[in-house]
Design a protein around this motif. Structure first.
Motif, PDB file in Angstrom:
ATOM      1  N   ALA A  87      20.501   4.332 -71.446  1.00  0.00           N
ATOM      2  CA  ALA A  87      21.181   4.632 -70.186  1.00  0.00           C
ATOM      3  C   ALA A  87      22.695   4.513 -70.315  1.00  0.00           C
ATOM      4  N   ALA A  88      23.215   4.718 -71.512  1.00  0.00           N
ATOM      5  CA  ALA A  88      24.653   4.574 -71.726  1.00  0.00           C
ATOM      6  C   ALA A  88      25.431   5.805 -71.294  1.00  0.00           C
ATOM      7  N   ASP A  89      24.764   6.962 -71.245  1.00  0.00           N
ATOM      8  CA  ASP A  89      25.438   8.215 -70.908  1.00  0.00           C
ATOM      9  C   ASP A  89      24.650   8.900 -69.800  1.00  0.00           C
ATOM     10  N   LEU A  90      25.226   9.015 -68.607  1.00  0.00           N
ATOM     11  CA  LEU A  90      24.489   9.515 -67.449  1.00  0.00           C
ATOM     12  C   LEU A  90      24.031  10.958 -67.608  1.00  0.00           C
ATOM     13  N   PRO A  91      24.879  11.910 -67.990  1.00  0.00           N
ATOM     14  CA  PRO A  91      24.386  13.284 -68.161  1.00  0.00           C
ATOM     15  C   PRO A  91      23.238  13.384 -69.155  1.00  0.00           C
ATOM     16  N   ARG A  92      23.319  12.647 -70.255  1.00  0.00           N
ATOM     17  CA  ARG A  92      22.245  12.706 -71.247  1.00  0.00           C
ATOM     18  C   ARG A  92      20.965  12.084 -70.713  1.00  0.00           C
ATOM     19  N   LEU A  93      21.085  11.036 -69.918  1.00  0.00           N
ATOM     20  CA  LEU A  93      19.917  10.430 -69.287  1.00  0.00           C
ATOM     21  C   LEU A  93      19.216  11.438 -68.383  1.00  0.00           C
ATOM     22  N   LEU A  94      19.999  12.153 -67.561  1.00  0.00           N
ATOM     23  CA  LEU A  94      19.427  13.168 -66.671  1.00  0.00           C
ATOM     24  C   LEU A  94      18.815  14.311 -67.471  1.00  0.00           C
ATOM     25  N   PHE A  95      19.476  14.696 -68.540  1.00  0.00           N
ATOM     26  CA  PHE A  95      18.957  15.760 -69.406  1.00  0.00           C
ATOM     27  C   PHE A  95      17.596  15.369 -69.982  1.00  0.00           C
ATOM     28  N   ARG A  96      17.478  14.140 -70.472  1.00  0.00           N
ATOM     29  CA  ARG A  96      16.207  13.695 -71.049  1.00  0.00           C
ATOM     30  C   ARG A  96      15.099  13.671 -70.002  1.00  0.00           C
ATOM     31  N   LEU A  97      15.423  13.242 -68.776  1.00  0.00           N
ATOM     32  CA  LEU A  97      14.422  13.222 -67.718  1.00  0.00           C
ATOM     33  C   LEU A  97      13.970  14.635 -67.371  1.00  0.00           C
ATOM     34  N   ASN A  98      14.911  15.588 -67.414  1.00  0.00           N
ATOM     35  CA  ASN A  98      14.533  16.982 -67.203  1.00  0.00           C
ATOM     36  C   ASN A  98      13.509  17.426 -68.235  1.00  0.00           C
ATOM     37  N   GLU A  99      13.717  17.042 -69.474  1.00  0.00           N
ATOM     38  CA  GLU A  99      12.776  17.422 -70.527  1.00  0.00           C
ATOM     39  C   GLU A  99      11.406  16.815 -70.279  1.00  0.00           C
ATOM     40  N   VAL A 100      11.372  15.564 -69.841  1.00  0.00           N
ATOM     41  CA  VAL A 100      10.098  14.902 -69.569  1.00  0.00           C
ATOM     42  C   VAL A 100       9.332  15.644 -68.477  1.00  0.00           C
ATOM     43  N   VAL A 101      10.038  15.992 -67.399  1.00  0.00           N
ATOM     44  CA  VAL A 101       9.380  16.644 -66.260  1.00  0.00           C
ATOM     45  C   VAL A 101       8.911  18.048 -66.616  1.00  0.00           C
ATOM     46  N   THR A 102       9.758  18.823 -67.282  1.00  0.00           N
ATOM     47  CA  THR A 102       9.443  20.223 -67.537  1.00  0.00           C
ATOM     48  C   THR A 102       8.457  20.422 -68.681  1.00  0.00           C
ATOM     49  N   HIS A 103       8.345  19.447 -69.586  1.00  0.00           N
ATOM     50  CA  HIS A 103       7.442  19.609 -70.723  1.00  0.00           C
ATOM     51  C   HIS A 103       6.025  19.155 -70.415  1.00  0.00           C
ATOM     52  N   GLN A 104       5.814  18.605 -69.232  1.00  0.00           N
ATOM     53  CA  GLN A 104       4.462  18.190 -68.874  1.00  0.00           C
ATOM     54  C   GLN A 104       3.605  19.439 -68.641  1.00  0.00           C
ATOM     55  N   ARG A 105       2.440  19.475 -69.220  1.00  0.00           N
ATOM     56  CA  ARG A 105       1.556  20.617 -69.089  1.00  0.00           C
ATOM     57  C   ARG A 105       0.171  20.135 -68.659  1.00  0.00           C
ATOM     58  N   GLY A 106      -0.313  20.713 -67.567  1.00  0.00           N
ATOM     59  CA  GLY A 106      -1.651  20.387 -67.111  1.00  0.00           C
ATOM     60  C   GLY A 106      -1.762  18.958 -66.604  1.00  0.00           C
ATOM     61  N   GLY A 107      -2.945  18.592 -66.167  1.00  0.00           N
ATOM     62  CA  GLY A 107      -3.170  17.238 -65.697  1.00  0.00           C
ATOM     63  C   GLY A 107      -2.482  16.962 -64.371  1.00  0.00           C
ATOM     64  N   THR A 108      -2.244  15.697 -64.124  1.00  0.00           N
ATOM     65  CA  THR A 108      -1.616  15.271 -62.876  1.00  0.00           C
ATOM     66  C   THR A 108      -0.134  15.597 -62.885  1.00  0.00           C
ATOM     67  N   PRO A 109       0.388  16.252 -61.846  1.00  0.00           N
ATOM     68  CA  PRO A 109       1.820  16.576 -61.804  1.00  0.00           C
ATOM     69  C   PRO A 109       2.673  15.313 -61.880  1.00  0.00           C
ATOM     70  N   TYR A 110       3.849  15.472 -62.444  1.00  0.00           N
ATOM     71  CA  TYR A 110       4.782  14.353 -62.581  1.00  0.00           C
ATOM     72  C   TYR A 110       5.152  13.804 -61.212  1.00  0.00           C
ATOM     73  N   ASP A 111       5.051  12.507 -61.063  1.00  0.00           N
ATOM     74  CA  ASP A 111       5.429  11.839 -59.811  1.00  0.00           C
ATOM     75  C   ASP A 111       6.351  10.686 -60.181  1.00  0.00           C
ATOM     76  N   PRO A 112       7.665  10.779 -59.863  1.00  0.00           N
ATOM     77  CA  PRO A 112       8.592   9.720 -60.283  1.00  0.00           C
ATOM     78  C   PRO A 112       8.248   8.357 -59.712  1.00  0.00           C
ATOM     79  N   ARG A 113       7.559   8.322 -58.583  1.00  0.00           N
ATOM     80  CA  ARG A 113       7.166   7.023 -58.019  1.00  0.00           C
ATOM     81  C   ARG A 113       6.183   6.304 -58.936  1.00  0.00           C
ATOM     82  N   ARG A 114       5.306   7.066 -59.559  1.00  0.00           N
ATOM     83  CA  ARG A 114       4.312   6.495 -60.458  1.00  0.00           C
ATOM     84  C   ARG A 114       4.809   6.441 -61.895  1.00  0.00           C
ATOM     85  N   ASP A 115       5.532   7.464 -62.320  1.00  0.00           N
ATOM     86  CA  ASP A 115       5.850   7.654 -63.725  1.00  0.00           C
ATOM     87  C   ASP A 115       7.203   7.107 -64.154  1.00  0.00           C
ATOM     88  N   LEU A 116       8.066   6.736 -63.208  1.00  0.00           N
ATOM     89  CA  LEU A 116       9.410   6.316 -63.596  1.00  0.00           C
ATOM     90  C   LEU A 116       9.950   5.137 -62.800  1.00  0.00           C
TER      91      LEU A 116
END
Length: 269
Positions: A96-125
């Motif tokens: 969490a040292a670099d805010l833009p990179r942190l947001l970028f990584r979270l984007n990758e986590v959300v968009t790369h999820q395929r199938g199954g239960t949709p990403y829910d930040p309340r549960r997953d983050l």
């Protein structure tokens, strides 16, 4: 915006007398401006608490100068909505040292999820969910609490103040109705001044404005070098989280609302 539209539709269908007439449109405008104000108030409180915890832990188990809030709306009294939040703090470190990179990584986590239960930040983050979060709450925006401001970084600020009340903070909010808001919160030495820039109104009229604010075009905020990169990735993450919430709602997946224990999350960003 899809999840938000569906949430509003459910809310308005349950609102007595809601109709497509002038009075209803007035009420909808007041409701929407009130929702934005609630988001600002919630994040201002979070930013102050963020500063307090960062100050108290600056020498022992320090926390990062950035924290996220995932904003949800739920029915309140007839015709009105309440804002609730799921939040995440990080320990200080490379993650969490670099805010833009942190947001970028979270984007990758959300968009790369395929199938199954949709990403829910309340549960997953999130590591905390407001206990008043209802099961039928829907996602309406993303916010960042930062202890880095235009007057210096968190590391610089903590060396020249006497306590957390003296620390300034910065809040950025991106909502699914396309509203973008920045809040520059000053510390006690500057009389706790709060400067708000928003792309959409925060009051029905300036007479009932909760505080002074400036309406600015979104292009002006995006062009500001203090906000440009962060807002870019916040906007993309907000859009992806809105799509995920719509998918969750469409599948009838139970939400991580009241009673959710975020410590049971299965995924780390």
């Amino acid at each position: 915006m899809m999840a938000e539209t569906a949430g509003y539709a459910r809310h308005e269908a349950a609102t007595p007398g809601a109709a497509d007439d002038f009075a209803a449109r007035q009420q909808a405008l007041k409701r929407d401006t009130n929702l934005r104000v609630q988001a600002i108030d919630r994040l201002r409180r979070m930013n102050v608490q963020h500063a307090m915890h960062a100050w108290q832990r600056r020498y022992s188990d320090p926390i990062a100068p950035y924290a996220l809030a995932f904003l949800y709306a739920q029915p309140a009294r007839p015709g009105w909505l309440a804002v609730r939040a799921a939040t995440r703090l990080w320990l200080a470190g490379p993650e969490a040292a670099d805010l833009p990179r942190l947001l970028f990584r979270l984007n990758e986590v959300v968009t790369h999820q395929r199938g199954g239960t949709p990403y829910d930040p309340r549960r997953d983050l999130a590591d905390r969910v407001d206990p008043q979060m209802a099961a039928d709450a829907w996602y309406v925006g993303l916010a960042v609490s930062s202890l880095d401001t235009h007057t210096g970084s968190w590391e610089q600020a903590r060396e020249r103040v006497n306590g957390y009340a003296d620390l300034p903070g910065l809040v950025r909010i991106v909502m699914t109705d396309t509203t973008t808001i920045t809040v520059d919160r000053r510390g006690l030495p500057e009389f706790n001044t709060m400067t708000v820039h928003t792309t959409h109104a925060l009051s029905w009229s300036m007479i009932d404005a909760p505080y002074t604010y400036n309406v600015v075009p979104v292009d002006d905020l995006i062009a500001d070098p203090d906000h440009r990169t962060v807002l870019r990735w916040m906007t993309e993450l907000n859009d992806n989280l809105s799509r995920a919430d719509h998918a969750r709602s469409s599948q009838g997946t139970p939400s991580a609302g009241r009673g959710h224990d975020p410590r049971s999350r299965r995924r780390q960003p």
